[in-house]
Design a protein around this motif. Structure first.
Motif, PDB file in Angstrom:
ATOM      1  N   PRO A 123      32.293   9.512  77.425  1.00  0.00           N
ATOM      2  CA  PRO A 123      31.180  10.243  76.834  1.00  0.00           C
ATOM      3  C   PRO A 123      31.262  10.305  75.303  1.00  0.00           C
ATOM      4  N   GLN A 124      30.113  10.516  74.676  1.00  0.00           N
ATOM      5  CA  GLN A 124      29.980  10.728  73.235  1.00  0.00           C
ATOM      6  C   GLN A 124      29.299  12.071  73.051  1.00  0.00           C
ATOM      7  N   GLU A 125      29.615  12.772  71.968  1.00  0.00           N
ATOM      8  CA  GLU A 125      29.001  14.088  71.788  1.00  0.00           C
ATOM      9  C   GLU A 125      28.730  14.389  70.325  1.00  0.00           C
ATOM     10  N   PHE A 126      27.789  15.271  70.111  1.00  0.00           N
ATOM     11  CA  PHE A 126      27.558  15.848  68.798  1.00  0.00           C
ATOM     12  C   PHE A 126      27.105  17.286  69.001  1.00  0.00           C
ATOM     13  N   ILE A 127      27.343  18.117  67.982  1.00  0.00           N
ATOM     14  CA  ILE A 127      27.060  19.546  68.067  1.00  0.00           C
ATOM     15  C   ILE A 127      26.065  19.917  66.982  1.00  0.00           C
ATOM     16  N   ILE A 128      25.086  20.717  67.344  1.00  0.00           N
ATOM     17  CA  ILE A 128      24.124  21.260  66.385  1.00  0.00           C
ATOM     18  C   ILE A 128      24.362  22.760  66.281  1.00  0.00           C
ATOM     19  N   ASP A 164      33.750  27.875  73.573  1.00  0.00           N
ATOM     20  CA  ASP A 164      33.254  28.530  74.792  1.00  0.00           C
ATOM     21  C   ASP A 164      31.884  28.010  75.216  1.00  0.00           C
ATOM     22  N   PHE A 165      31.768  26.693  75.277  1.00  0.00           N
ATOM     23  CA  PHE A 165      30.511  26.080  75.717  1.00  0.00           C
ATOM     24  C   PHE A 165      30.390  26.177  77.225  1.00  0.00           C
ATOM     25  N   GLU A 166      29.176  26.366  77.700  1.00  0.00           N
ATOM     26  CA  GLU A 166      28.898  26.337  79.129  1.00  0.00           C
ATOM     27  C   GLU A 166      27.794  25.321  79.376  1.00  0.00           C
ATOM     28  N   GLN A 167      27.896  24.629  80.514  1.00  0.00           N
ATOM     29  CA  GLN A 167      26.880  23.628  80.825  1.00  0.00           C
ATOM     30  C   GLN A 167      25.533  24.317  80.985  1.00  0.00           C
ATOM     31  N   THR A 170      23.731  29.690  69.898  1.00  0.00           N
ATOM     32  CA  THR A 170      24.122  29.575  68.496  1.00  0.00           C
ATOM     33  C   THR A 170      24.483  28.122  68.212  1.00  0.00           C
ATOM     34  N   TYR A 171      25.106  27.461  69.194  1.00  0.00           N
ATOM     35  CA  TYR A 171      25.477  26.050  69.098  1.00  0.00           C
ATOM     36  C   TYR A 171      24.989  25.312  70.335  1.00  0.00           C
ATOM     37  N   LEU A 172      24.592  24.070  70.133  1.00  0.00           N
ATOM     38  CA  LEU A 172      24.279  23.171  71.241  1.00  0.00           C
ATOM     39  C   LEU A 172      25.177  21.948  71.126  1.00  0.00           C
ATOM     40  N   ARG A 173      25.817  21.582  72.229  1.00  0.00           N
ATOM     41  CA  ARG A 173      26.619  20.356  72.279  1.00  0.00           C
ATOM     42  C   ARG A 173      25.888  19.366  73.176  1.00  0.00           C
ATOM     43  N   PHE A 174      25.539  18.217  72.596  1.00  0.00           N
ATOM     44  CA  PHE A 174      24.860  17.150  73.322  1.00  0.00           C
ATOM     45  C   PHE A 174      25.909  16.114  73.705  1.00  0.00           C
ATOM     46  N   ILE A 175      26.000  15.804  74.982  1.00  0.00           N
ATOM     47  CA  ILE A 175      26.988  14.850  75.470  1.00  0.00           C
ATOM     48  C   ILE A 175      26.247  13.708  76.156  1.00  0.00           C
ATOM     49  N   ILE A 176      26.420  12.507  75.605  1.00  0.00           N
ATOM     50  CA  ILE A 176      25.885  11.324  76.273  1.00  0.00           C
ATOM     51  C   ILE A 176      26.955  10.895  77.268  1.00  0.00           C
TER      52      ILE A 176
END
Length: 171
Positions: A74-79, A112-115, A141-147
């Protein structure tokens, strides 16, 4: 397009147009992230300032600026939003993304990210994928996008648009 390169020992490169080079804050390799390849997992941190767009102004859009993968998944980025927000709708424009997972956090730091959402996107040969997501329980507050996977070795995200309201300032 002018390209600036930051070389990190034993890794790939971060490519960024000259205009956005001051946005890159740090880059590091995550040790021990075995992806079955001779590449290392590269994490880059950049600052993104979002502009309010009113009826009389138009957002800056450079169609040649986008985020792309390095061929491993997977690849990810956070906004980061600089306020707690309630997102009602997300619009994602991407290319060759097969499975996209979005995780959310309401912490002051990106922990503490949750799906939150996971979608299989439709393959659109020769054109961008436009995925509109109506959000449920969109306090973030944050979004993590995971391809998670792609239709090819490389995939790209061209834009992420979030619609909603600011709930409170971070304190």
């Amino acid at each position: 397009m002018d390209i600036t390169r930051w070389s990190i020992p034993k890794s790939d490169y971060i490519l960024c147009s000259q205009r956005w080079r001051s946005s890159i804050q740090s880059a590091k390799i995550r040790p021990g992230a075995d992806r079955g390849s001779d590449h290392e997992l590269l994490i880059d941190k950049f600052r993104l300032k979002l502009k309010k767009v009113g009826k009389t102004t138009r957002p800056f859009r450079n169609p040649e600026t986008f985020w792309t993968t390095t061929g491993m998944f997977p690849q990810e980025f956070i906004i980061c939003f600089h306020k707690h927000v309630k997102i009602e709708k997300l619009i994602i424009r991407s290319y060759f993304v097969r499975t996209l997972r979005i995780e959310k956090s309401t912490s002051k730091e990106p922990v503490d990210f949750e799906q939150w959402i996971e979608r299989d996107l439709v393959h659109t040969e020769g054109q961008l994928q436009n995925e509109e997501i109506l959000a449920r329980d969109g306090h973030v507050t944050y979004l993590r996008f995971i391809i998670v996977s792609a239709f090819d070795h490389f995939a790209s995200v061209h834009s992420v648009s979030a619609e909603g309201i600011a709930v409170s300032n971070l304190s």
